[in-house]
Design a protein around this motif. Structure first.
Motif, mmCIF file in Angstrom:
data_model
loop_
_atom_site.group_PDB
_atom_site.id
_atom_site.type_symbol
_atom_site.label_atom_id
_atom_site.label_comp_id
_atom_site.label_asym_id
_atom_site.label_seq_id
_atom_site.Cartn_x
_atom_site.Cartn_y
_atom_site.Cartn_z
ATOM 1 N N THR A 43 0.873 -1.174 0.000
ATOM 2 C CA THR A 43 0.000 0.000 0.000
ATOM 3 C C THR A 43 0.906 1.218 0.000
ATOM 4 O O THR A 43 1.899 1.257 0.724
ATOM 5 C CB THR A 43 -0.897 0.031 1.254
ATOM 6 N N GLU A 44 0.548 2.205 -0.815
ATOM 7 C CA GLU A 44 1.358 3.419 -0.874
ATOM 8 C C GLU A 44 0.456 4.638 -1.043
ATOM 9 O O GLU A 44 -0.442 4.645 -1.892
ATOM 10 C CB GLU A 44 2.326 3.339 -2.050
ATOM 11 N N ILE A 45 0.702 5.641 -0.224
ATOM 12 C CA ILE A 45 -0.025 6.902 -0.307
ATOM 13 C C ILE A 45 0.962 7.974 -0.754
ATOM 14 O O ILE A 45 2.067 8.075 -0.214
ATOM 15 C CB ILE A 45 -0.657 7.288 1.058
ATOM 16 N N ASP A 46 0.556 8.767 -1.727
ATOM 17 C CA ASP A 46 1.394 9.860 -2.225
ATOM 18 C C ASP A 46 1.725 10.798 -1.071
ATOM 19 O O ASP A 46 0.854 11.138 -0.261
ATOM 20 C CB ASP A 46 0.635 10.602 -3.326
ATOM 21 N N SER A 47 2.981 11.229 -1.004
ATOM 22 C CA SER A 47 3.416 12.075 0.108
ATOM 23 C C SER A 47 2.617 13.378 0.218
ATOM 24 O O SER A 47 2.490 13.940 1.300
ATOM 25 C CB SER A 47 4.910 12.389 -0.006
ATOM 26 N N ALA A 48 2.047 13.846 -0.882
ATOM 27 C CA ALA A 48 1.234 15.066 -0.848
ATOM 28 C C ALA A 48 -0.050 14.876 -0.034
ATOM 29 O O ALA A 48 -0.677 15.851 0.375
ATOM 30 C CB ALA A 48 0.889 15.507 -2.265
ATOM 31 N N PHE A 49 -0.436 13.609 0.203
ATOM 32 C CA PHE A 49 -1.689 13.320 0.896
ATOM 33 C C PHE A 49 -1.485 12.622 2.237
ATOM 34 O O PHE A 49 -2.439 12.142 2.836
ATOM 35 C CB PHE A 49 -2.589 12.468 -0.003
ATOM 36 N N LYS A 50 -0.261 12.558 2.716
ATOM 37 C CA LYS A 50 0.009 11.906 4.004
ATOM 38 C C LYS A 50 -0.733 12.618 5.131
ATOM 39 O O LYS A 50 -0.923 13.831 5.097
ATOM 40 C CB LYS A 50 1.511 11.920 4.311
ATOM 41 N N GLY A 51 -1.155 11.838 6.114
ATOM 42 C CA GLY A 51 -1.814 12.403 7.279
ATOM 43 C C GLY A 51 -3.293 12.688 7.111
ATOM 44 O O GLY A 51 -3.928 13.232 8.009
ATOM 45 N N MET A 52 -3.850 12.311 5.970
ATOM 46 C CA MET A 52 -5.278 12.559 5.709
ATOM 47 C C MET A 52 -6.141 11.323 5.961
ATOM 48 O O MET A 52 -7.345 11.363 5.752
ATOM 49 C CB MET A 52 -5.469 13.025 4.259
ATOM 50 N N GLY A 53 -5.524 10.219 6.388
ATOM 51 C CA GLY A 53 -6.285 8.995 6.622
ATOM 52 C C GLY A 53 -6.626 8.231 5.363
ATOM 53 O O GLY A 53 -7.483 7.348 5.389
ATOM 54 N N LEU A 54 -5.950 8.546 4.270
ATOM 55 C CA LEU A 54 -6.268 7.869 3.001
ATOM 56 C C LEU A 54 -5.954 6.382 3.057
ATOM 57 O O LEU A 54 -6.678 5.577 2.463
ATOM 58 C CB LEU A 54 -5.515 8.505 1.832
ATOM 59 N N GLY A 55 -4.876 6.007 3.749
ATOM 60 C CA GLY A 55 -4.521 4.592 3.835
ATOM 61 C C GLY A 55 -5.636 3.768 4.451
ATOM 62 O O GLY A 55 -5.998 2.708 3.934
ATOM 63 N N SER A 56 -6.201 4.261 5.533
ATOM 64 C CA SER A 56 -7.290 3.535 6.194
ATOM 65 C C SER A 56 -8.546 3.493 5.329
ATOM 66 O O SER A 56 -9.220 2.460 5.258
ATOM 67 C CB SER A 56 -7.611 4.177 7.541
ATOM 68 N N THR A 57 -8.859 4.596 4.669
ATOM 69 C CA THR A 57 -10.027 4.615 3.778
ATOM 70 C C THR A 57 -9.828 3.642 2.631
ATOM 71 O O THR A 57 -10.731 2.867 2.279
ATOM 72 C CB THR A 57 -10.271 6.040 3.234
ATOM 73 N N LEU A 58 -8.644 3.658 2.042
ATOM 74 C CA LEU A 58 -8.330 2.759 0.931
ATOM 75 C C LEU A 58 -8.409 1.309 1.380
ATOM 76 O O LEU A 58 -9.035 0.473 0.713
ATOM 77 C CB LEU A 58 -6.941 3.093 0.385
#
Length: 112
Positions: A43-58
């Motif tokens: 799993t990888e989240i773009d650094s521009a979106f870190k800290g937004m909880g995208l990993g958990s949503t994804l």
């Protein structure tokens, strides 16, 4: 203003994608491993979106989709392992890798 989040399955690229206001924010890769079996390696989240909880949503959306499809998952991605340790996904069948102990295999500080 609230960000518009969408999670889609990209079968051609073998990944789930999360988009933020139409922009790709991250991916959860999958690899078919036989009939109705799927390995989740990364799993990888773009650094521009870190800290937004995208990993958990994804993870939530991807795992729910895999459960609806009736797939058995084999989680090898540390983020997914950690997510599964903390969250129940109704109907999801998990085949834990033999070398993994789901109770302590993921480091919660590991980035998604």
């Amino acid at each position: 203003m609230t960000d518009d989040l969408t999670v889609t399955r990209n079968d051609e690229a073998h990944r789930y994608e999360i988009h933020v206001n139409g922009e790709l924010g991250g991916v959860l890769q999958f690899r078919p491993a036989g009939e109705a079996r799927v390995v989740l390696p990364h799993t990888e989240i773009d650094s521009a979106f870190k800290g937004m909880g995208l990993g958990s949503t994804l993870a939530s959306e991807a795992l729910s989709d895999l459960a609806r499809r009736g797939d058995t998952i084999i989680p090898t991605c540390p983020f997914v392992v950690h997510y599964l340790h903390d969250h129940d996904v109704p109907g999801l069948v998990i085949d834990w890798p033999h070398h993994e102990d789901p109770a302590d295999s993921a480091d919660p500080s590991e980035p998604a």
